[in-house]
Design a protein around this motif. Structure first.
Motif, PDB file in Angstrom:
ATOM      1  N   THR A  13       0.834  -1.206   0.000  1.00  0.00           N
ATOM      2  CA  THR A  13       0.000   0.000   0.000  1.00  0.00           C
ATOM      3  C   THR A  13       0.865   1.252   0.000  1.00  0.00           C
ATOM      4  OG1 THR A  13      -1.741  -1.196   1.183  1.00  0.00           O
ATOM      5  CG2 THR A  13      -1.868   1.200   1.209  1.00  0.00           C
ATOM      6  N   LEU A  14       1.894   1.249   0.832  1.00  0.00           N
ATOM      7  CA  LEU A  14       2.815   2.389   0.863  1.00  0.00           C
ATOM      8  C   LEU A  14       3.527   2.552  -0.480  1.00  0.00           C
ATOM      9  CD1 LEU A  14       4.250   4.650   2.432  1.00  0.00           C
ATOM     10  CD2 LEU A  14       5.938   2.930   3.142  1.00  0.00           C
ATOM     11  N   GLY A  15       3.972   1.442  -1.056  1.00  0.00           N
ATOM     12  CA  GLY A  15       4.633   1.500  -2.370  1.00  0.00           C
ATOM     13  C   GLY A  15       3.708   2.023  -3.447  1.00  0.00           C
ATOM     14  N   GLU A  16       2.466   1.574  -3.416  1.00  0.00           N
ATOM     15  CA  GLU A  16       1.472   2.052  -4.383  1.00  0.00           C
ATOM     16  C   GLU A  16       1.279   3.561  -4.246  1.00  0.00           C
ATOM     17  OE1 GLU A  16      -3.236   1.354  -5.556  1.00  0.00           O
ATOM     18  OE2 GLU A  16      -2.375   0.325  -3.824  1.00  0.00           O
ATOM     19  N   PHE A  17       1.139   4.022  -3.011  1.00  0.00           N
ATOM     20  CA  PHE A  17       0.963   5.459  -2.760  1.00  0.00           C
ATOM     21  C   PHE A  17       2.179   6.251  -3.264  1.00  0.00           C
ATOM     22  CE2 PHE A  17       1.822   9.133  -0.054  1.00  0.00           C
ATOM     23  CZ  PHE A  17       0.691   9.901  -0.320  1.00  0.00           C
ATOM     24  N   LEU A  18       3.380   5.758  -2.951  1.00  0.00           N
ATOM     25  CA  LEU A  18       4.595   6.465  -3.387  1.00  0.00           C
ATOM     26  C   LEU A  18       4.702   6.525  -4.906  1.00  0.00           C
ATOM     27  CD1 LEU A  18       7.206   5.155  -0.780  1.00  0.00           C
ATOM     28  CD2 LEU A  18       6.198   7.439  -0.926  1.00  0.00           C
ATOM     29  N   GLY A  46       3.284   0.767 -12.440  1.00  0.00           N
ATOM     30  CA  GLY A  46       3.909   0.124 -11.287  1.00  0.00           C
ATOM     31  C   GLY A  46       2.986   0.116 -10.082  1.00  0.00           C
ATOM     32  N   ALA A  47       2.290   1.216  -9.868  1.00  0.00           N
ATOM     33  CA  ALA A  47       1.337   1.295  -8.766  1.00  0.00           C
ATOM     34  C   ALA A  47       0.196   0.293  -8.972  1.00  0.00           C
ATOM     35  CB  ALA A  47       0.778   2.712  -8.638  1.00  0.00           C
ATOM     36  N   ASP A  48      -0.248   0.150 -10.217  1.00  0.00           N
ATOM     37  CA  ASP A  48      -1.311  -0.823 -10.507  1.00  0.00           C
ATOM     38  C   ASP A  48      -0.851  -2.249 -10.210  1.00  0.00           C
ATOM     39  OD1 ASP A  48      -3.016   1.165 -11.342  1.00  0.00           O
ATOM     40  OD2 ASP A  48      -2.575   0.892 -13.474  1.00  0.00           O
ATOM     41  N   ILE A  49       0.381  -2.546 -10.560  1.00  0.00           N
ATOM     42  CA  ILE A  49       0.918  -3.890 -10.306  1.00  0.00           C
ATOM     43  C   ILE A  49       0.957  -4.160  -8.809  1.00  0.00           C
ATOM     44  CG2 ILE A  49       3.005  -5.310 -10.466  1.00  0.00           C
ATOM     45  CD1 ILE A  49       3.440  -3.961 -13.251  1.00  0.00           C
ATOM     46  N   LEU A  50       1.412  -3.176  -8.043  1.00  0.00           N
ATOM     47  CA  LEU A  50       1.407  -3.352  -6.581  1.00  0.00           C
ATOM     48  C   LEU A  50      -0.012  -3.511  -6.048  1.00  0.00           C
ATOM     49  CD1 LEU A  50       4.129  -0.950  -5.138  1.00  0.00           C
ATOM     50  CD2 LEU A  50       4.103  -3.440  -5.149  1.00  0.00           C
ATOM     51  N   ALA A  51      -0.953  -2.772  -6.610  1.00  0.00           N
ATOM     52  CA  ALA A  51      -2.339  -2.854  -6.146  1.00  0.00           C
ATOM     53  C   ALA A  51      -2.916  -4.253  -6.378  1.00  0.00           C
ATOM     54  CB  ALA A  51      -3.194  -1.804  -6.834  1.00  0.00           C
ATOM     55  N   THR A  52      -2.490  -4.923  -7.438  1.00  0.00           N
ATOM     56  CA  THR A  52      -3.021  -6.267  -7.705  1.00  0.00           C
ATOM     57  C   THR A  52      -2.540  -7.271  -6.666  1.00  0.00           C
ATOM     58  OG1 THR A  52      -1.215  -6.805  -9.231  1.00  0.00           O
ATOM     59  CG2 THR A  52      -3.237  -5.907 -10.191  1.00  0.00           C
ATOM     60  N   THR A  53      -1.420  -6.980  -6.003  1.00  0.00           N
ATOM     61  CA  THR A  53      -0.946  -7.922  -4.985  1.00  0.00           C
ATOM     62  C   THR A  53      -1.795  -7.904  -3.729  1.00  0.00           C
ATOM     63  OG1 THR A  53       0.596  -6.332  -3.991  1.00  0.00           O
ATOM     64  CG2 THR A  53       1.442  -7.711  -5.781  1.00  0.00           C
ATOM     65  N   ALA A  70      -5.220  -6.903  -3.912  1.00  0.00           N
ATOM     66  CA  ALA A  70      -6.629  -6.824  -4.322  1.00  0.00           C
ATOM     67  C   ALA A  70      -7.421  -7.946  -3.658  1.00  0.00           C
ATOM     68  CB  ALA A  70      -6.736  -6.920  -5.836  1.00  0.00           C
ATOM     69  N   PRO A  71      -8.495  -7.585  -2.987  1.00  0.00           N
ATOM     70  CA  PRO A  71      -9.240  -8.585  -2.229  1.00  0.00           C
ATOM     71  C   PRO A  71     -10.239  -9.422  -3.030  1.00  0.00           C
ATOM     72  CG  PRO A  71     -10.160  -6.416  -1.840  1.00  0.00           C
ATOM     73  CD  PRO A  71      -8.972  -6.237  -2.738  1.00  0.00           C
ATOM     74  N   SER A  72     -10.634  -8.968  -4.213  1.00  0.00           N
ATOM     75  CA  SER A  72     -11.677  -9.712  -4.922  1.00  0.00           C
ATOM     76  C   SER A  72     -11.332  -9.867  -6.399  1.00  0.00           C
ATOM     77  CB  SER A  72     -13.021  -8.992  -4.793  1.00  0.00           C
ATOM     78  OG  SER A  72     -12.994  -7.787  -5.530  1.00  0.00           O
ATOM     79  N   GLU A  73     -12.019 -10.800  -7.011  1.00  0.00           N
ATOM     80  CA  GLU A  73     -11.822 -11.049  -8.441  1.00  0.00           C
ATOM     81  C   GLU A  73     -12.230  -9.829  -9.260  1.00  0.00           C
ATOM     82  OE1 GLU A  73     -13.896 -13.887 -11.704  1.00  0.00           O
ATOM     83  OE2 GLU A  73     -13.252 -14.878  -9.850  1.00  0.00           O
ATOM     84  N   ASN A  74     -13.299  -9.165  -8.866  1.00  0.00           N
ATOM     85  CA  ASN A  74     -13.787  -7.972  -9.551  1.00  0.00           C
ATOM     86  C   ASN A  74     -12.736  -6.861  -9.530  1.00  0.00           C
ATOM     87  OD1 ASN A  74     -15.664  -6.434 -10.978  1.00  0.00           O
ATOM     88  ND2 ASN A  74     -16.469  -5.534  -9.104  1.00  0.00           N
ATOM     89  N   THR A  75     -12.099  -6.680  -8.355  1.00  0.00           N
ATOM     90  CA  THR A  75     -11.061  -5.659  -8.230  1.00  0.00           C
ATOM     91  C   THR A  75      -9.867  -5.998  -9.114  1.00  0.00           C
ATOM     92  OG1 THR A  75     -11.758  -5.296  -5.950  1.00  0.00           O
ATOM     93  CG2 THR A  75      -9.646  -4.384  -6.575  1.00  0.00           C
ATOM     94  N   LEU A  76      -9.504  -7.265  -9.159  1.00  0.00           N
ATOM     95  CA  LEU A  76      -8.401  -7.693 -10.022  1.00  0.00           C
ATOM     96  C   LEU A  76      -8.708  -7.429 -11.487  1.00  0.00           C
ATOM     97  CD1 LEU A  76      -7.252 -11.048  -8.389  1.00  0.00           C
ATOM     98  CD2 LEU A  76      -5.913  -8.964  -8.647  1.00  0.00           C
ATOM     99  N   ILE A  77      -9.928  -7.699 -11.895  1.00  0.00           N
ATOM    100  CA  ILE A  77     -10.323  -7.453 -13.286  1.00  0.00           C
ATOM    101  C   ILE A  77     -10.264  -5.959 -13.598  1.00  0.00           C
ATOM    102  CG2 ILE A  77     -12.277  -7.537 -14.903  1.00  0.00           C
ATOM    103  CD1 ILE A  77     -13.037 -10.237 -13.544  1.00  0.00           C
ATOM    104  N   GLN A  78     -10.758  -5.130 -12.672  1.00  0.00           N
ATOM    105  CA  GLN A  78     -10.698  -3.673 -12.874  1.00  0.00           C
ATOM    106  C   GLN A  78      -9.259  -3.193 -12.969  1.00  0.00           C
ATOM    107  OE1 GLN A  78     -12.961  -2.310  -9.491  1.00  0.00           O
ATOM    108  NE2 GLN A  78     -14.733  -1.817 -10.769  1.00  0.00           N
ATOM    109  N   LEU A  79      -8.417  -3.635 -12.055  1.00  0.00           N
ATOM    110  CA  LEU A  79      -7.014  -3.213 -12.072  1.00  0.00           C
ATOM    111  C   LEU A  79      -6.309  -3.711 -13.334  1.00  0.00           C
ATOM    112  CD1 LEU A  79      -6.064  -3.700  -8.330  1.00  0.00           C
ATOM    113  CD2 LEU A  79      -6.183  -1.551  -9.570  1.00  0.00           C
ATOM    114  N   GLY A  80      -6.635  -4.935 -13.742  1.00  0.00           N
ATOM    115  CA  GLY A  80      -6.045  -5.470 -14.972  1.00  0.00           C
ATOM    116  C   GLY A  80      -6.453  -4.655 -16.188  1.00  0.00           C
ATOM    117  N   SER A  81      -7.712  -4.247 -16.230  1.00  0.00           N
ATOM    118  CA  SER A  81      -8.203  -3.417 -17.339  1.00  0.00           C
ATOM    119  C   SER A  81      -7.503  -2.061 -17.356  1.00  0.00           C
ATOM    120  CB  SER A  81      -9.709  -3.206 -17.226  1.00  0.00           C
ATOM    121  OG  SER A  81     -10.381  -4.427 -17.263  1.00  0.00           O
ATOM    122  N   ILE A  82      -7.379  -1.449 -16.177  1.00  0.00           N
ATOM    123  CA  ILE A  82      -6.694  -0.156 -16.083  1.00  0.00           C
ATOM    124  C   ILE A  82      -5.241  -0.295 -16.510  1.00  0.00           C
ATOM    125  CG2 ILE A  82      -5.870   1.595 -14.449  1.00  0.00           C
ATOM    126  CD1 ILE A  82      -8.513   1.110 -12.906  1.00  0.00           C
TER     127      ILE A  82
END
Length: 131
Positions: A17-22, A75-82, A84-96
């Motif tokens: 989370t900190l890495g994503e924010f940075l 890079g922030a998106d990649i960290l966010a996928t690590t 991500a609590p749900s399949e829906n969130t992973l799909i959204q992050l993958g699309s972004i």
């Protein structure tokens, strides 16, 4: 032993989370810094009183900063996928991430073309001056 894994997982989520924010903060900084540098370049070029204002240089300058910002956002998106609590969130992050990758690819292609045009124009000016 389970509590150890839970603590390690919590620590990993915190670091991610900190890495994503940075990375997102760096991306914002790149865009803002790019705006400032492009404005400075525009002022500098305007002082030279070009007949044809060189928008190519401005676009290349700002586009380079945008491409860098997109890299940090990816890079922030990649960290966010690590984390991500749900399949829906992973799909959204993958699309972004996919959209940002395509944007970055086409932006880099356009920058290459703009730099090529800029080099040709500079070579033409040098040829015209030596004639």
């Amino acid at each position: 032993m389970k509590w150890l894994f839970e603590r390690l997982e919590d620590a990993l989520v915190g670091v991610a989370t900190l890495g994503e924010f940075l990375l997102e903060a760096i991306a914002v900084g790149c865009v803002l810094f790019g705006v400032v540098k492009t404005i400075q370049l525009a002022i500098k070029l305007n002082r030279h009183h070009y007949v044809d204002f060189p928008f190519i240089q401005l676009r290349t300058s700002f586009g380079t900063w945008l491409a860098l910002a997109l890299e940090f956002q990816l890079g922030a998106d990649i960290l966010a996928t690590t984390i991500a609590p749900s399949e829906n969130t992973l799909i959204q992050l993958g699309s972004i991430a996919l959209i940002r990758t395509f944007l970055n690819y086409f932006l880099n292609k356009e920058l290459e073309k703009q730099m090529e045009l800029q080099e040709r124009a500079q070579q033409k000016r040098m040829t015209d001056q030596s004639s």
